[in-house]
Design an enzyme around this catalytic site. Structure first.
Site, PDB file in Angstrom:
ATOM      1  N   ASP A  34       8.665   3.988   0.787  1.00 30.43           N
ATOM      2  CA  ASP A  34       7.521   4.849   0.017  1.00 30.43           C
ATOM      3  C   ASP A  34       8.038   5.977  -0.459  1.00 30.43           C
ATOM      4  OD1 ASP A  34       4.233   4.714   0.333  1.00 30.43           O
ATOM      5  OD2 ASP A  34       5.013   6.488  -0.345  1.00 30.43           O
ATOM      6  N   ILE A  35       7.580   6.470  -1.626  1.00 29.67           N
ATOM      7  CA  ILE A  35       8.181   7.666  -2.152  1.00 29.67           C
ATOM      8  C   ILE A  35       7.603   8.964  -1.329  1.00 29.67           C
ATOM      9  CG2 ILE A  35       6.502   8.079  -3.903  1.00 29.67           C
ATOM     10  CD1 ILE A  35       8.445   8.542  -6.203  1.00 29.67           C
ATOM     11  N   GLY A  96      -8.185   5.040   0.276  1.00 30.77           N
ATOM     12  CA  GLY A  96      -6.901   5.848  -0.161  1.00 30.77           C
ATOM     13  C   GLY A  96      -6.284   4.729  -1.054  1.00 30.77           C
ATOM     14  N   GLN A  97      -6.776   3.671  -1.408  1.00 29.96           N
ATOM     15  CA  GLN A  97      -5.901   2.861  -2.305  1.00 29.96           C
ATOM     16  C   GLN A  97      -5.937   3.463  -3.477  1.00 29.96           C
ATOM     17  OE1 GLN A  97      -7.295  -1.149  -3.140  1.00 29.96           O
ATOM     18  NE2 GLN A  97      -5.194  -1.955  -4.149  1.00 29.96           N
ATOM     19  N   SER A  98      -4.389   3.436  -4.089  1.00 25.47           N
ATOM     20  CA  SER A  98      -4.125   4.327  -5.359  1.00 25.47           C
ATOM     21  C   SER A  98      -3.530   3.400  -6.193  1.00 25.47           C
ATOM     22  CB  SER A  98      -3.568   5.535  -5.145  1.00 25.47           C
ATOM     23  OG  SER A  98      -2.460   5.358  -4.336  1.00 25.47           O
ATOM     24  N   HIS A 103      -0.293  -4.108  -1.412  1.00 21.81           N
ATOM     25  CA  HIS A 103       1.012  -3.796  -0.836  1.00 21.81           C
ATOM     26  C   HIS A 103       0.433  -3.573   0.660  1.00 21.81           C
ATOM     27  CE1 HIS A 103      -1.012  -0.354  -2.724  1.00 21.81           C
ATOM     28  NE2 HIS A 103      -0.880   0.453  -1.595  1.00 21.81           N
TER      29      HIS A 103
HETATM   30  P1  5GP Z   1      -2.248   3.389  -1.435  1.00 23.42           P
HETATM   31  O1  5GP Z   1      -2.330   4.572  -1.443  1.00 23.42           O
HETATM   32  O2  5GP Z   1      -2.349   2.418  -2.635  1.00 23.42           O
HETATM   33  O3  5GP Z   1      -2.294   2.477  -0.226  1.00 23.42           O
HETATM   34  O4  5GP Z   1      -0.389   3.315  -1.409  1.00 23.42           O
HETATM   35  C1  5GP Z   1       0.376   3.427  -2.428  1.00 23.42           C
HETATM   36  C2  5GP Z   1       1.577   4.220  -1.922  1.00 23.42           C
HETATM   37  O5  5GP Z   1       2.711   4.077  -2.981  1.00 23.42           O
HETATM   38  C3  5GP Z   1       1.528   5.599  -1.541  1.00 23.42           C
HETATM   39  O6  5GP Z   1       1.906   5.706  -0.293  1.00 23.42           O
HETATM   40  C4  5GP Z   1       2.264   6.303  -2.487  1.00 23.42           C
HETATM   41  O7  5GP Z   1       3.072   7.357  -1.821  1.00 23.42           O
HETATM   42  C5  5GP Z   1       3.277   4.980  -3.056  1.00 23.42           C
HETATM   43  N1  5GP Z   1       3.910   5.099  -4.346  1.00 23.42           N
HETATM   44  C6  5GP Z   1       3.077   5.398  -5.469  1.00 23.42           C
HETATM   45  N2  5GP Z   1       3.887   5.228  -6.508  1.00 23.42           N
HETATM   46  C7  5GP Z   1       5.300   4.885  -6.056  1.00 23.42           C
HETATM   47  C8  5GP Z   1       6.381   4.836  -6.831  1.00 23.42           C
HETATM   48  O8  5GP Z   1       6.489   4.856  -7.999  1.00 23.42           O
HETATM   49  N3  5GP Z   1       7.438   4.587  -6.009  1.00 23.42           N
HETATM   50  C9  5GP Z   1       7.362   4.264  -4.574  1.00 23.42           C
HETATM   51  N4  5GP Z   1       8.477   4.108  -3.926  1.00 23.42           N
HETATM   52  N5  5GP Z   1       6.308   4.520  -3.866  1.00 23.42           N
HETATM   53  C10 5GP Z   1       5.299   4.932  -4.715  1.00 23.42           C
END
Ligand code: 5GP
Ligand code: ZN
Length: 117
Positions: A34-35, A96-98, A103
């Protein structure tokens, strides 16, 4: 034309159009760091097939969802964090899904409190 994978950041990572730190890969799933890590281990495991999330998943996606979790368990084994880790699927913006490509977050390497926020 309306293929959502064209702009999806995780499909772009799969295609090599965006960089990522690869952790694990098999025929069905891909895992990368994760970034913006929230724990010493914070790995994202994604199916190679695009679908938006758990809400949108179809019967045919059951195997991919299971394989993401099995891959997370394998990574946790490799990293020796089996004392306690967590797999998380955020579902919808209110959780928090972004990124709208399913995933599984693998979080570990520190104490994880319960319940999560
Ligand atoms: P969500 O918030 O949708 O459950 O999780 C998305 C995750 O993807 C976040 O933890 C965010 O830091 C990670 N993320 C978003 N864009 C990127 C990217 O371009 N590369 C990586 N490695 N992680 C990403
Ligand atoms: Zn995608």
């Amino acid at each position: 034309m309306n293929d959502p994978s064209t702009k999806c950041p995780f499909c772009r990572i799969l295609r090599g159009e965006l960089p990522s730190k690869k952790v694990y890969e098999n025929d069905h799933v891909f895992a990368f760091e994760d970034i913006n890590p929230k724990a010493p281990t914070h790995v994202l495991v994604i199916p190679k097939k695009h679908f938006a999330g758990l809400k949108e998943a179809q019967e045919e996606d059951a195997e991919a969802i299971g394989r993401c979790h099995l891959a997370a368990a394998e990574i946790a084994r490799q990293r020796k964090i089996e004392k306690g880790y967590r797999t998380v699927v955020n579902v919808g913006p209110g959780s928090g899904q972004s990124v709208f490509h399913l995933h599984v977050h693998l979080l570990g390497g520190r104490h994880l409190s319960w319940p999560p926020g």
